[in-house]
Design a protein around this motif. Sequence first.
Motif, PDB file in Angstrom:
ATOM      1  N   GLU A 294       0.818  -1.206   0.000  1.00  9.42           N
ATOM      2  CA  GLU A 294       0.000   0.000   0.000  1.00  9.42           C
ATOM      3  C   GLU A 294       0.861   1.269   0.000  1.00  9.42           C
ATOM      4  OE1 GLU A 294      -3.010  -0.327   3.051  1.00  9.42           O
ATOM      5  OE2 GLU A 294      -3.034   1.855   3.245  1.00  9.42           O
ATOM      6  N   VAL A 295       1.867   1.271   0.866  1.00  9.92           N
ATOM      7  CA  VAL A 295       2.601   2.513   1.091  1.00  9.92           C
ATOM      8  C   VAL A 295       3.651   2.765   0.012  1.00  9.92           C
ATOM      9  CG1 VAL A 295       4.117   3.746   2.683  1.00  9.92           C
ATOM     10  CG2 VAL A 295       2.195   2.427   3.559  1.00  9.92           C
ATOM     11  N   LEU A 296       4.445   1.755  -0.315  1.00 10.37           N
ATOM     12  CA  LEU A 296       5.518   1.992  -1.280  1.00 10.37           C
ATOM     13  C   LEU A 296       5.139   1.602  -2.698  1.00 10.37           C
ATOM     14  CD1 LEU A 296       8.884   1.026   0.457  1.00 10.37           C
ATOM     15  CD2 LEU A 296       7.582   3.127   0.575  1.00 10.37           C
ATOM     16  N   CYS A 297       4.534   0.429  -2.855  1.00  6.76           N
ATOM     17  CA  CYS A 297       4.365  -0.121  -4.206  1.00  6.76           C
ATOM     18  C   CYS A 297       3.258   0.569  -4.976  1.00  6.76           C
ATOM     19  CB  CYS A 297       4.128  -1.618  -4.133  1.00  6.76           C
ATOM     20  SG  CYS A 297       5.452  -2.449  -3.253  1.00  6.76           S
ATOM     21  N   ASP A 298       2.079   0.677  -4.369  1.00  5.96           N
ATOM     22  CA  ASP A 298       0.955   1.289  -5.081  1.00  5.96           C
ATOM     23  C   ASP A 298       1.242   2.747  -5.415  1.00  5.96           C
ATOM     24  OD1 ASP A 298      -0.181  -1.140  -4.882  1.00  5.96           O
ATOM     25  OD2 ASP A 298      -1.721  -0.605  -3.412  1.00  5.96           O
TER      26      ASP A 298
ATOM     27  N   GLY B 276      15.640  -5.793 -14.040  1.00 12.79           N
ATOM     28  CA  GLY B 276      16.824  -4.974 -14.321  1.00 12.79           C
ATOM     29  C   GLY B 276      17.203  -4.155 -13.106  1.00 12.79           C
ATOM     30  N   LYS B 277      18.493  -3.926 -12.996  1.00  5.28           N
ATOM     31  CA  LYS B 277      19.019  -3.273 -11.811  1.00  5.28           C
ATOM     32  C   LYS B 277      18.523  -1.836 -11.673  1.00  5.28           C
ATOM     33  CE  LYS B 277      23.414  -1.952 -10.136  1.00  5.28           C
ATOM     34  NZ  LYS B 277      24.855  -1.903 -10.270  1.00  5.28           N
ATOM     35  N   ASP B 278      18.531  -1.104 -12.765  1.00  2.79           N
ATOM     36  CA  ASP B 278      18.190   0.323 -12.679  1.00  2.79           C
ATOM     37  C   ASP B 278      16.755   0.538 -12.229  1.00  2.79           C
ATOM     38  OD1 ASP B 278      20.698   0.871 -13.417  1.00  2.79           O
ATOM     39  OD2 ASP B 278      20.255   1.531 -15.468  1.00  2.79           O
ATOM     40  N   GLU B 279      15.849  -0.284 -12.744  1.00  3.89           N
ATOM     41  CA  GLU B 279      14.444  -0.155 -12.362  1.00  3.89           C
ATOM     42  C   GLU B 279      14.299  -0.268 -10.844  1.00  3.89           C
ATOM     43  OE1 GLU B 279      11.845   0.721 -13.951  1.00  3.89           O
ATOM     44  OE2 GLU B 279      12.985   0.901 -15.837  1.00  3.89           O
ATOM     45  N   VAL B 280      15.010  -1.243 -10.282  1.00  3.88           N
ATOM     46  CA  VAL B 280      14.900  -1.479  -8.849  1.00  3.88           C
ATOM     47  C   VAL B 280      15.492  -0.311  -8.057  1.00  3.88           C
ATOM     48  CG1 VAL B 280      15.509  -3.026  -6.982  1.00  3.88           C
ATOM     49  CG2 VAL B 280      14.945  -3.949  -9.210  1.00  3.88           C
ATOM     50  N   MET B 281      16.608   0.205  -8.561  1.00  5.34           N
ATOM     51  CA  MET B 281      17.245   1.337  -7.859  1.00  5.34           C
ATOM     52  C   MET B 281      16.271   2.504  -7.760  1.00  5.34           C
ATOM     53  SD  MET B 281      20.063   0.255  -6.882  1.00  5.34           S
ATOM     54  CE  MET B 281      20.626  -1.415  -7.141  1.00  5.34           C
ATOM     55  N   LYS B 282      15.528   2.732  -8.861  1.00  5.46           N
ATOM     56  CA  LYS B 282      14.557   3.833  -8.852  1.00  5.46           C
ATOM     57  C   LYS B 282      13.479   3.578  -7.790  1.00  5.46           C
ATOM     58  CE  LYS B 282      15.058   4.650 -13.757  1.00  5.46           C
ATOM     59  NZ  LYS B 282      14.372   4.307 -15.011  1.00  5.46           N
ATOM     60  N   PHE B 283      13.094   2.299  -7.684  1.00  4.38           N
ATOM     61  CA  PHE B 283      12.071   1.971  -6.686  1.00  4.38           C
ATOM     62  C   PHE B 283      12.615   2.181  -5.262  1.00  4.38           C
ATOM     63  CE2 PHE B 283      10.077  -1.024  -3.748  1.00  4.38           C
ATOM     64  CZ  PHE B 283       8.761  -0.576  -3.829  1.00  4.38           C
ATOM     65  N   ILE B 284      13.864   1.763  -5.036  1.00  2.00           N
ATOM     66  CA  ILE B 284      14.458   1.976  -3.696  1.00  2.00           C
ATOM     67  C   ILE B 284      14.473   3.470  -3.380  1.00  2.00           C
ATOM     68  CG2 ILE B 284      16.551   1.763  -2.289  1.00  2.00           C
ATOM     69  CD1 ILE B 284      17.278  -0.737  -3.851  1.00  2.00           C
ATOM     70  N   ALA B 285      14.846   4.268  -4.385  1.00  2.00           N
ATOM     71  CA  ALA B 285      14.895   5.721  -4.191  1.00  2.00           C
ATOM     72  C   ALA B 285      13.504   6.259  -3.842  1.00  2.00           C
ATOM     73  CB  ALA B 285      15.445   6.399  -5.445  1.00  2.00           C
ATOM     74  N   HIS B 286      12.493   5.701  -4.499  1.00  2.00           N
ATOM     75  CA  HIS B 286      11.105   6.095  -4.199  1.00  2.00           C
ATOM     76  C   HIS B 286      10.779   5.826  -2.725  1.00  2.00           C
ATOM     77  CE1 HIS B 286       6.724   6.333  -4.549  1.00  2.00           C
ATOM     78  NE2 HIS B 286       6.643   5.134  -4.002  1.00  2.00           N
ATOM     79  N   GLY B 287      11.240   4.681  -2.244  1.00  2.00           N
ATOM     80  CA  GLY B 287      10.969   4.280  -0.861  1.00  2.00           C
ATOM     81  C   GLY B 287      11.678   5.145   0.167  1.00  2.00           C
ATOM     82  N   GLN B 288      12.613   5.972  -0.304  1.00  2.00           N
ATOM     83  CA  GLN B 288      13.346   6.822   0.646  1.00  2.00           C
ATOM     84  C   GLN B 288      12.578   8.080   1.016  1.00  2.00           C
ATOM     85  OE1 GLN B 288      17.162   7.185  -1.556  1.00  2.00           O
ATOM     86  NE2 GLN B 288      18.040   6.039   0.151  1.00  2.00           N
TER      87      GLN B 288
ATOM     88  N   GLN C  85       7.794   6.897   4.578  1.00  2.00           N
ATOM     89  CA  GLN C  85       8.376   6.167   5.712  1.00  2.00           C
ATOM     90  C   GLN C  85       7.627   6.435   7.018  1.00  2.00           C
ATOM     91  OE1 GLN C  85      12.642   6.533   5.823  1.00  2.00           O
ATOM     92  NE2 GLN C  85      12.795   5.297   3.984  1.00  2.00           N
ATOM     93  N   VAL C  86       7.085   7.636   7.120  1.00  2.00           N
ATOM     94  CA  VAL C  86       6.316   7.961   8.320  1.00  2.00           C
ATOM     95  C   VAL C  86       5.074   7.071   8.404  1.00  2.00           C
ATOM     96  CG1 VAL C  86       4.989   9.760   9.490  1.00  2.00           C
ATOM     97  CG2 VAL C  86       7.191  10.303   8.476  1.00  2.00           C
ATOM     98  N   GLN C  87       4.500   6.779   7.241  1.00  2.00           N
ATOM     99  CA  GLN C  87       3.317   5.902   7.237  1.00  2.00           C
ATOM    100  C   GLN C  87       3.646   4.515   7.780  1.00  2.00           C
ATOM    101  OE1 GLN C  87       0.901   5.798   3.679  1.00  2.00           O
ATOM    102  NE2 GLN C  87       1.614   7.843   3.099  1.00  2.00           N
ATOM    103  N   TRP C  88       4.859   4.066   7.490  1.00  2.00           N
ATOM    104  CA  TRP C  88       5.304   2.776   8.046  1.00  2.00           C
ATOM    105  C   TRP C  88       5.219   2.785   9.567  1.00  2.00           C
ATOM    106  CZ3 TRP C  88       6.653  -1.915   6.389  1.00  2.00           C
ATOM    107  CH2 TRP C  88       6.842  -2.089   5.019  1.00  2.00           C
ATOM    108  N   LEU C  89       5.755   3.860  10.122  1.00  2.00           N
ATOM    109  CA  LEU C  89       5.781   3.971  11.573  1.00  2.00           C
ATOM    110  C   LEU C  89       4.356   3.958  12.129  1.00  2.00           C
ATOM    111  CD1 LEU C  89       7.394   4.539  14.186  1.00  2.00           C
ATOM    112  CD2 LEU C  89       7.092   6.964  13.724  1.00  2.00           C
ATOM    113  N   GLU C  90       3.469   4.713  11.474  1.00  2.00           N
ATOM    114  CA  GLU C  90       2.094   4.791  11.961  1.00  2.00           C
ATOM    115  C   GLU C  90       1.405   3.443  11.902  1.00  2.00           C
ATOM    116  OE1 GLU C  90       0.400   7.809   9.518  1.00  2.00           O
ATOM    117  OE2 GLU C  90       1.337   9.440  10.652  1.00  2.00           O
ATOM    118  N   LYS C  91       1.652   2.728  10.802  1.00  2.00           N
ATOM    119  CA  LYS C  91       0.874   1.514  10.590  1.00  2.00           C
ATOM    120  C   LYS C  91       1.438   0.306  11.293  1.00  2.00           C
ATOM    121  CE  LYS C  91      -1.652   2.902   6.711  1.00  2.00           C
ATOM    122  NZ  LYS C  91      -1.651   3.326   5.340  1.00  2.00           N
ATOM    123  N   ILE C  92       2.752   0.260  11.442  1.00  2.00           N
ATOM    124  CA  ILE C  92       3.328  -1.002  11.877  1.00  2.00           C
ATOM    125  C   ILE C  92       4.437  -0.837  12.901  1.00  2.00           C
ATOM    126  CG2 ILE C  92       5.212  -1.402  10.251  1.00  2.00           C
ATOM    127  CD1 ILE C  92       3.720  -3.906   9.439  1.00  2.00           C
TER     128      ILE C  92
END
Lengths: 280, 377
Positions: free
Chosen positions: B70-74, B297-309, B314-321
């Motif tokens: 919900e928080v990162l992927c969607d 592919g590596k680059d696609e994933v790196m972009k996703f990791i950057a999104h997660g930063q 990240q605050v939503q993570w703390l609230e939810k879990i």
Amino acid sequence: MPRVNEKVSYWMLVLPALSIMVCFYILPVLGIWEIAFTEPKAGVGNFVKMAGSNAVRTSFVITFRVAAITTVGCLILGYIVAYAISNFASRLTPLMVALVILPFWVSVLIRSFSWIVLLGRSGLVNDALMHAELIERPLRLMHNELGVLIAMIHVMLPFAVLPMLTNMRGISGIYVQAARSLGASEWTSFRQVYFPQTLPGVLSGALLVFVLSLGFFVTPALLGGGRVLMISEYITYQIQEFLNWGLGSALSVALLVATALVLLISARFVNLRATLLERK
Amino acid sequence: MTDTTDFEAKRDIADIAVERYKQGRLTRRGFISAMGALGVLPVLGGRALAQTKEIIVVNWGGTAKDVLQEVLCDTYTAETGIKVTVDGSGPSAGKIRAMVESGAVVWDLCDSGAGSAIILEQQGMTEAIDYSIVDKSKVLEGTAYNNGVGNYVYSYVLATNPKLLGGNIPQTWEDVWNVKDFPGMRTFRKSVRGQLESATQARGVPLAEIYDALSTEDGIKASIAKFRELRENIIVWGSGSDSQNLFLQEEVAIGNIWSTRAHLLKDQMEDGAFNVSFNGGVIAPGIWVVPKGNPAGKDEVMKFIAHGQKPELQVQWLEKIGSGPINPAAAELVPAELAAFNPSSPENLATQILYKDEWYAKNQVSAEEMYVDALIN
């Protein structure tokens, strides 16, 4: 009909059970023995390490102590129950026996959890005592050896009652009556005439409870608070926490050998064949 | 070097998710499928070929799977159009290695730990993190490795029940060892992880020097001896839920537990009966790793990791879990009532030390033996 040789028919009857034992018990046990001697290095390294470890030694002491106290507790309580059922409860006997057997249908895990509810700091026992103003602060009834013993005696009690009950129900009342008519007091006739006849039942109950208690895991793990570490829990420690399969296996081999030794030693004093197999 | 990744801690976050779901704080969507997927390896190959523009993120299941989705992927899908799916089957180092070695990699990004990340890197099983895409300054110092980067944190914290202690709350681990002024039972983990650090502080060692003090066998023995001193007052917890129960049933007054469980307890205990201090706590990070030859592919994933930063995510993570932001910048966005429970807020960071995986890889097994011995002997 062709007559099958008696020997052949004997083996045909025994074979299915025997092959299941070999496939699912003997072979895996041999596998455990092998791991004990081969991992991580071939040799007796695991056993040397085990002998040198204080924790292992203490764990063995705790295991045997808890098993012994549990056995004594079960025998005392179980004897009273069995005696009452076989001598006084003629009409109620089926109900009483059912009450003894009933706990077998409830899993050990549930029974141990129930004791947590009862013995906890804010559990039923402590709450009741506090309300009755018998105590000022909650007693520590669990997360120590006391809690483990209470729960284990409860779990093991049927294993003590049933063999003793079977034994007592086979004893004729004539002997006690004879003793009484010859002038023996109630206590003397119990002690000198009745009690010796119940010994086979007592001994088989004792062996059953003791040997089963040695391998106990759930109850001490839940009620011991980490301080009453029995060998079987120590084995899971080795295998799950330390990934130390070699030492874990060596410990289980040691437990098996120790249990076998207990049986052998008791065989010196008791006729195991008579107590376990040829019971009336 | 042994793999010291704390799989129990990760599973525990999954458990917490289940609890949250039951409380109605998490949506039903995806939860049931996560349960189904738990422990099951995806069918090798096919899925990855079918859809190259899909990123498969693997974590440890339960509600954590749901929240991650919900928080990162969607949100990533909404931004880029790239589909991201969470698989909750548990990316243990062994599974990752089996996948890479068999040449049938279906996972793109895995929630691992520092220990596993180091081992996998040494074995050549993971891709290097591209720090031109992933921002090193957006993770806590010490959680950016060559082939792995931090994604969230949890801590080992000092939890207390002031009610049982008559309002007298221990502030430091030295206080915890003071049975006279703070009577009552304490709970520590059934493993030395995050616990030896407390005992070392109780010896009077300053926070920054803990792992130095533990670098010799005598140092370890001295810390273990502290547990021996206290053992009449110790009940151990095996799982995260154990630690929670011990507080709920008022069996213990003081404990060293996970901050994620403390986050749950603060809602479950009555007012004034629960307190958490990060003073002298140990921060443990989760680490992203990318299996070598991942299908997206590596680059696609790196972009996703950057999104997660992104801090707001990240605050939503703390609230939810209850697992805290790895990005220190997120602290400002944390609502006031949660700040005290945020493992990575500046105030809490200042009083904690980062979990040292290298130390555990070298010393954990022997220390565990001594710990057991101290408790029972």
